[in-house]
Motif scaffolding. Structure first.
Motif, PDB file in Angstrom:
ATOM      1  N   ASP A  32       0.651  -1.019   0.181  1.00  0.00           N
ATOM      2  CA  ASP A  32       0.417   0.216  -0.241  1.00  0.00           C
ATOM      3  C   ASP A  32       0.639   0.913   0.124  1.00  0.00           C
ATOM      4  OD1 ASP A  32      -1.552   1.995   0.710  1.00  0.00           O
ATOM      5  OD2 ASP A  32      -2.645   0.497   1.548  1.00  0.00           O
ATOM      6  N   ARG A  33       1.077   1.927  -0.691  1.00  0.00           N
ATOM      7  CA  ARG A  33       1.979   2.925  -1.215  1.00  0.00           C
ATOM      8  C   ARG A  33       1.928   4.242  -0.985  1.00  0.00           C
ATOM      9  NH1 ARG A  33       3.929   3.750  -7.519  1.00  0.00           N
ATOM     10  NH2 ARG A  33       1.534   4.293  -7.818  1.00  0.00           N
ATOM     11  N   GLU A  34       0.047   4.233  -0.331  1.00  0.00           N
ATOM     12  CA  GLU A  34       0.190   5.451   0.463  1.00  0.00           C
ATOM     13  C   GLU A  34       0.248   5.720   1.859  1.00  0.00           C
ATOM     14  OE1 GLU A  34      -3.956   6.640   0.008  1.00  0.00           O
ATOM     15  OE2 GLU A  34      -4.197   6.966  -2.261  1.00  0.00           O
ATOM     16  N   LYS A  35       0.024   4.019   2.605  1.00  0.00           N
ATOM     17  CA  LYS A  35       0.082   4.111   4.138  1.00  0.00           C
ATOM     18  C   LYS A  35       2.405   3.317   4.087  1.00  0.00           C
ATOM     19  CE  LYS A  35      -4.502   3.128   5.186  1.00  0.00           C
ATOM     20  NZ  LYS A  35      -4.964   1.798   5.222  1.00  0.00           N
ATOM     21  N   GLY A  36       2.310   3.109   3.616  1.00  0.00           N
ATOM     22  CA  GLY A  36       4.158   2.781   3.664  1.00  0.00           C
ATOM     23  C   GLY A  36       4.049   1.172   4.158  1.00  0.00           C
ATOM     24  N   GLU A  51      -0.600   4.415 -12.834  1.00  0.00           N
ATOM     25  CA  GLU A  51      -0.650   4.639 -12.065  1.00  0.00           C
ATOM     26  C   GLU A  51       0.203   5.996 -12.026  1.00  0.00           C
ATOM     27  OE1 GLU A  51      -1.241   2.869  -7.506  1.00  0.00           O
ATOM     28  OE2 GLU A  51      -3.380   2.037  -8.926  1.00  0.00           O
ATOM     29  N   ASP A  52       1.542   6.109 -12.162  1.00  0.00           N
ATOM     30  CA  ASP A  52       2.164   7.206 -11.311  1.00  0.00           C
ATOM     31  C   ASP A  52       2.289   8.088 -12.998  1.00  0.00           C
ATOM     32  OD1 ASP A  52       3.330   5.945  -9.630  1.00  0.00           O
ATOM     33  OD2 ASP A  52       5.048   4.981  -9.948  1.00  0.00           O
ATOM     34  N   LYS A  78      -2.274  14.786  -6.509  1.00  0.00           N
ATOM     35  CA  LYS A  78      -2.081  13.054  -6.365  1.00  0.00           C
ATOM     36  C   LYS A  78      -3.844  12.921  -7.643  1.00  0.00           C
ATOM     37  CE  LYS A  78       0.204  12.082  -3.849  1.00  0.00           C
ATOM     38  NZ  LYS A  78       1.238  10.753  -4.266  1.00  0.00           N
TER      39      LYS A  78
END
Length: 230
Positions: A61-65, A182-183, A191
């Motif tokens: 989960d890239r947002e939460k790391g 997504e990037d 965002k």
């Protein structure tokens, strides 16, 4: 035809069916647009042909790391699959190792070394009730697959290992492709989706309109001094 010859033909047919399934399923993985769906498809593939008693796939989960459970099946409840922080030694060890990890080997190393870090990894594997841990790495650790013992309690065969390697490689590439896409369509600062995403969402809107026999409307805004909004 002898009985032995008949058995060989049946075995060959099963192998050919198995190979077709792997190829078709692997191609399907690379067409999926959501990470959660990649996890679900991967777990389904492994469960169908290898049948471990438990199976879980973590994704980043890239947002939460953190690494979170994307899909699971089998006898182990989801409460066992707690989130794993990126900084956790278990995740760092998998990222450094880059190869499937056999639980018996890990437990032996932890017992011999007595190191705290090794003990942490061993305790995490015990909590998962894992027989194997397979990292998904493309540039960095994108997730990992937790595999329990085989349902018939036999050792995993060379065919099983080939399946793990093929499926995990394709799952990793599928997740990596989704992240890269997504990037490319999401502005890193705001965002918000950028202009590169327009053809994708336009195509989806038109397809939905055709299916529902509804009109499709679109609009565009040109915002002056957009940096001020950033």
């Amino acid at each position: 035809m002898t009985q032995v010859g008949a058995r060989e033909l049946v075995f060959q047919a099963k192998q050919e069916e198995y190979q077709r399934f792997l190829v078709d399923s692997s191609r399907a993985l690379l067409q999926i647009e959501k990470v959660a769906d990649v996890a679900g498809h991967t777990v389904e593939m492994i469960q169908k042909y290898i049948e471990p008693v438990s199976l879980g796939m973590y994704v980043y989960d890239r947002e939460k790391g953190i690494y979170v459970l994307g899909a699971s099946s089998g006898e182990v409840g989801k409460e066992v699959y707690a989130p794993i922080a990126k900084e956790d030694y278990f995740a760092r060890y998998l990222a450094e190792r880059k190869e499937p990890l056999r639980t018996p080997d890990l437990l032996r190393w932890a017992e011999e070394s007595k190191a705290v870090d090794w003990q942490e990894v061993a305790n995490q594997v015990r909590a998962f009730r894992a027989e194997l841990v397979i990292p998904l790495i493309v540039e960095y650790l994108l997730g990992f697959i937790i595999v329990g013992k085989k349902r018939d309690r036999s050792d995993y065969s060379s065919t099983d290992w080939n399946t793990f390697v093929l499926v995990s490689n394709n799952a990793g590439m599928a997740i990596y492709s989704i992240f890269k896409n997504e990037d490319s369509v999401i502005d890193g600062l705001t965002k918000a989706i950028n202009q590169r995403s327009f053809p994708h969402f336009l195509g989806k809107a038109v397809a939905q309109g055709v299916r529902g026999k509804q009109a499709v409307w679109g609009g565009a805004l040109d915002i002056d001094h957009f940096k001020d909004y950033n």
